[in-house]
Design a protein around this motif. Structure first.
Motif, PDB file in Angstrom:
ATOM      1  N   ALA A 191     114.791   6.860 -69.399  1.00 26.28           N
ATOM      2  CA  ALA A 191     115.992   6.483 -70.303  1.00 26.28           C
ATOM      3  C   ALA A 191     115.469   6.204 -71.812  1.00 26.28           C
ATOM      4  O   ALA A 191     116.384   6.094 -72.583  1.00 26.28           O
ATOM      5  CB  ALA A 191     116.518   5.160 -69.888  1.00 26.28           C
ATOM      6  N   GLU A 192     114.241   6.031 -71.945  1.00 26.62           N
ATOM      7  CA  GLU A 192     113.823   5.746 -73.249  1.00 26.62           C
ATOM      8  C   GLU A 192     114.098   7.059 -74.218  1.00 26.62           C
ATOM      9  O   GLU A 192     114.065   6.818 -75.480  1.00 26.62           O
ATOM     10  CB  GLU A 192     112.334   5.521 -73.254  1.00 26.62           C
ATOM     11  CG  GLU A 192     111.784   4.145 -72.630  1.00 26.62           C
ATOM     12  CD  GLU A 192     111.840   4.281 -71.115  1.00 26.62           C
ATOM     13  OE1 GLU A 192     111.817   5.507 -70.358  1.00 26.62           O
ATOM     14  OE2 GLU A 192     111.682   3.324 -70.515  1.00 26.62           O
ATOM     15  N   THR A 193     113.904   8.111 -73.574  1.00 24.36           N
ATOM     16  CA  THR A 193     114.353   9.471 -74.373  1.00 24.36           C
ATOM     17  C   THR A 193     115.820   9.515 -74.899  1.00 24.36           C
ATOM     18  O   THR A 193     115.959   9.731 -76.227  1.00 24.36           O
ATOM     19  CB  THR A 193     114.087  10.714 -73.625  1.00 24.36           C
ATOM     20  OG1 THR A 193     112.869  10.763 -72.916  1.00 24.36           O
ATOM     21  CG2 THR A 193     114.377  12.094 -74.433  1.00 24.36           C
ATOM     22  N   TYR A 194     116.633   9.002 -74.118  1.00 24.67           N
ATOM     23  CA  TYR A 194     118.156   8.833 -74.475  1.00 24.67           C
ATOM     24  C   TYR A 194     118.188   7.735 -75.453  1.00 24.67           C
ATOM     25  O   TYR A 194     118.917   7.780 -76.601  1.00 24.67           O
ATOM     26  CB  TYR A 194     119.146   8.651 -73.262  1.00 24.67           C
ATOM     27  CG  TYR A 194     119.057   9.850 -72.653  1.00 24.67           C
ATOM     28  CD1 TYR A 194     119.782  11.072 -73.050  1.00 24.67           C
ATOM     29  CD2 TYR A 194     118.651   9.829 -71.171  1.00 24.67           C
ATOM     30  CE1 TYR A 194     119.981  12.088 -72.044  1.00 24.67           C
ATOM     31  CE2 TYR A 194     119.173  11.019 -70.331  1.00 24.67           C
ATOM     32  CZ  TYR A 194     119.487  12.007 -70.710  1.00 24.67           C
ATOM     33  OH  TYR A 194     119.471  13.368 -70.158  1.00 24.67           O
ATOM     34  N   GLU A 195     117.403   6.490 -75.333  1.00 25.75           N
ATOM     35  CA  GLU A 195     117.543   5.526 -76.167  1.00 25.75           C
ATOM     36  C   GLU A 195     116.975   5.868 -77.793  1.00 25.75           C
ATOM     37  O   GLU A 195     117.650   5.473 -78.675  1.00 25.75           O
ATOM     38  CB  GLU A 195     116.849   4.362 -75.772  1.00 25.75           C
ATOM     39  CG  GLU A 195     117.348   3.715 -74.529  1.00 25.75           C
ATOM     40  CD  GLU A 195     118.708   3.106 -74.695  1.00 25.75           C
ATOM     41  OE1 GLU A 195     119.215   2.871 -75.848  1.00 25.75           O
ATOM     42  OE2 GLU A 195     119.489   2.940 -73.524  1.00 25.75           O
ATOM     43  N   ALA A 196     115.824   6.626 -77.477  1.00 24.95           N
ATOM     44  CA  ALA A 196     115.544   7.061 -78.885  1.00 24.95           C
ATOM     45  C   ALA A 196     116.539   7.951 -79.628  1.00 24.95           C
ATOM     46  O   ALA A 196     116.433   7.808 -80.867  1.00 24.95           O
ATOM     47  CB  ALA A 196     113.946   7.642 -78.807  1.00 24.95           C
ATOM     48  N   ALA A 197     116.864   8.843 -78.821  1.00 28.05           N
ATOM     49  CA  ALA A 197     117.908   9.738 -79.578  1.00 28.05           C
ATOM     50  C   ALA A 197     119.165   9.138 -79.989  1.00 28.05           C
ATOM     51  O   ALA A 197     119.484   9.468 -81.163  1.00 28.05           O
ATOM     52  CB  ALA A 197     118.379  10.987 -78.419  1.00 28.05           C
ATOM     53  N   ARG A 198     119.491   8.074 -79.211  1.00 26.78           N
ATOM     54  CA  ARG A 198     120.628   7.138 -79.780  1.00 26.78           C
ATOM     55  C   ARG A 198     120.391   6.445 -80.940  1.00 26.78           C
ATOM     56  O   ARG A 198     120.902   6.465 -82.180  1.00 26.78           O
ATOM     57  CB  ARG A 198     121.198   6.395 -78.837  1.00 26.78           C
ATOM     58  CG  ARG A 198     122.282   5.350 -79.318  1.00 26.78           C
ATOM     59  CD  ARG A 198     122.512   4.294 -78.268  1.00 26.78           C
ATOM     60  NE  ARG A 198     123.076   4.643 -77.217  1.00 26.78           N
ATOM     61  CZ  ARG A 198     123.682   4.122 -75.984  1.00 26.78           C
ATOM     62  NH1 ARG A 198     123.358   2.720 -75.957  1.00 26.78           N
ATOM     63  NH2 ARG A 198     124.444   4.444 -75.268  1.00 26.78           N
ATOM     64  N   LEU A 199     119.233   5.938 -81.124  1.00 28.68           N
ATOM     65  CA  LEU A 199     118.633   5.543 -82.385  1.00 28.68           C
ATOM     66  C   LEU A 199     118.725   6.149 -83.688  1.00 28.68           C
ATOM     67  O   LEU A 199     118.819   5.995 -84.704  1.00 28.68           O
ATOM     68  CB  LEU A 199     117.433   4.686 -82.018  1.00 28.68           C
ATOM     69  CG  LEU A 199     117.282   3.296 -81.275  1.00 28.68           C
ATOM     70  CD1 LEU A 199     115.791   2.953 -80.993  1.00 28.68           C
ATOM     71  CD2 LEU A 199     118.114   2.436 -81.586  1.00 28.68           C
ATOM     72  N   ASP A 200     118.551   7.434 -83.127  1.00 29.92           N
ATOM     73  CA  ASP A 200     118.331   8.660 -84.406  1.00 29.92           C
ATOM     74  C   ASP A 200     119.748   9.001 -84.582  1.00 29.92           C
ATOM     75  O   ASP A 200     120.047   9.981 -85.481  1.00 29.92           O
ATOM     76  CB  ASP A 200     117.564   9.878 -83.857  1.00 29.92           C
ATOM     77  CG  ASP A 200     116.015   9.440 -83.885  1.00 29.92           C
ATOM     78  OD1 ASP A 200     115.562   8.593 -84.525  1.00 29.92           O
ATOM     79  OD2 ASP A 200     115.262  10.084 -83.189  1.00 29.92           O
ATOM     80  N   GLY A 201     120.775   8.450 -83.981  1.00 27.00           N
ATOM     81  CA  GLY A 201     122.233   8.645 -84.326  1.00 27.00           C
ATOM     82  C   GLY A 201     122.657   9.812 -83.786  1.00 27.00           C
ATOM     83  O   GLY A 201     123.972  10.411 -83.895  1.00 27.00           O
ATOM     84  N   ALA A 202     121.915  10.396 -82.545  1.00 29.00           N
ATOM     85  CA  ALA A 202     122.567  11.417 -81.605  1.00 29.00           C
ATOM     86  C   ALA A 202     123.689  10.923 -80.727  1.00 29.00           C
ATOM     87  O   ALA A 202     123.748   9.931 -80.159  1.00 29.00           O
ATOM     88  CB  ALA A 202     121.612  12.171 -80.869  1.00 29.00           C
TER      89      ALA A 202
END
Length: 340
Positions: free
Chosen positions: A226-237
């Protein structure tokens, strides 16, 4: 002062001579063939290998031999005819038409089924609200359970059910369309028309397999941290970008395996096509290789000729699997998947 054997003298420094016994060259350790080890190899290697040779490889070899004869299947006489059966197959318009229909199924069914399954799997796993924890759409558990229902129904039952639903006179589809005011579909033969017989058959097969492959992809997506998606979300994805740049690359091997499995099934498709159109459809528009093989062997009593068809089906299936692996590698599957 001169340091003997130092870097200053251009010589390597003296090394301390190890004391004690000097270990000799290591020899490969031989494991003893204990009863436990022998039993393990017999049960987990010897027995499966023997069963594979007897029930998989042996029939292939027999089919290859029979394809070179004119055996009728019901008499001991077998005349060796060489490659004559394959030459006749290449000039048989009915079989070449069946090969074309099977190839269409092998190309369309996997692509449509896996595309729909991937879309549903992404919606159910990461397609939920854009705020808070990454989650699927509301009621995702209900959709997972319902989607599996078609797969637990035997293929022959699915074919017969949809044959009744598509019936031109009393089928549900024509009844609904006519009720909506589309009178042109009254008594329309979906499986009896050259232009709609194959699309309707493809729809039935896709309907039967979407749920299973959706669950397969859901399990694969759940394995992504889930951290992968959270990091992508923080990058604005957004959801679409995460699906394309994270989900698809990380489940690439699962998609490749699923593509091969359903592709092999589609190249066969005997159960579905036999249930929907036992005669091969109008102008043989839905006739597939396995149907023609069965008809040749058990109706026309040409087992040698049918065995040649079986060899061709095996070759087409192997070519299909090789193409999937090749396309996956050419599109970066080896680099992304690592193990593939």
């Amino acid at each position: 002062m001169t340091l003997s054997g130092s870097v200053i003298d251009g010589q390597p420094p003296n090394q301390t001579t190890p004391t004690g016994p000097v270990p000799g060259p290591r020899r490969g350790r031989r494991r003893k063939w204990t009863l436990d080890r022998i039993t393990f190899f017999i049960v987990f290697l010897g027995l499966p290998l023997a069963l594979f040779l007897i029930f998989v490889i042996n029939p292939f070899i027999q089919a290859g031999y029979y394809s070179l004869t004119n055996w009728s299947g019901f008499s001991p006489e077998q005349e060796f005819v060489g490659l004559q059966n394959f030459i006749t197959l290449a000039q048989d318009p009915r079989f070449t038409n069946a090969v074309g229909n099977s190839v269409v199924l092998g190309l369309v069914v996997p692509f449509v089924t896996l595309t729909i399954a991937l879309i549903f799997a992404i919606l159910i796993t990461i397609g939920g609200a854009g705020r808070g924890q990454i989650r699927g759409v509301k009621g995702a558990g209900f959709y997972r359970v319902v989607s599996l229902f078609p797969y637990v129904i035997p293929g022959i039952a699915i074919g017969l059910i949809w044959r009744l639903i598509l019936d031109p006179s009393s089928g549900l589809v024509n009844g609904v369309l006519t009720g909506l005011g589309l009178d042109q579909f009254e008594s329309f033969a979906w499986l009896g028309n050259v232009t709609t017989a194959m699309p309707a058959s493809i729809f039935v097969i896709v309907w039967g397999f979407v749920g299973f492959y959706m669950l397969l992809f859901i399990a694969a997506i759940k394995g992504i941290p889930a951290e992968t998606y959270e990091a992508a979300r923080l990058d604005g994805a957004g959801r679409a970008r995460m699906s394309w740049s994270i989900t698809l690359p990380l489940i690439r091997d699962n998609v490749q395996t699923a593509y091969i499995y359903i592709g092999i099934m589609a190249l066969d498709a005997y159960v579905y096509m036999q249930a929907l159109n036992p005669q091969g459809g109008p102008d043989s528009s839905t006739l597939v290789m396995s149907q023609q093989l069965f008809r040749t062997a058990f109706t026309e009593s040409k087992f040698g000729y049918a065995s040649a068809m079986g060899v061709v089906i095996a070759l087409v299936t192997l070519v299909f699997a090789a193409l999937v692996f090749t396309v996956n590698r050419l599109t970066g599957g080896k680099d992304d998947g690592g193990a593939s």
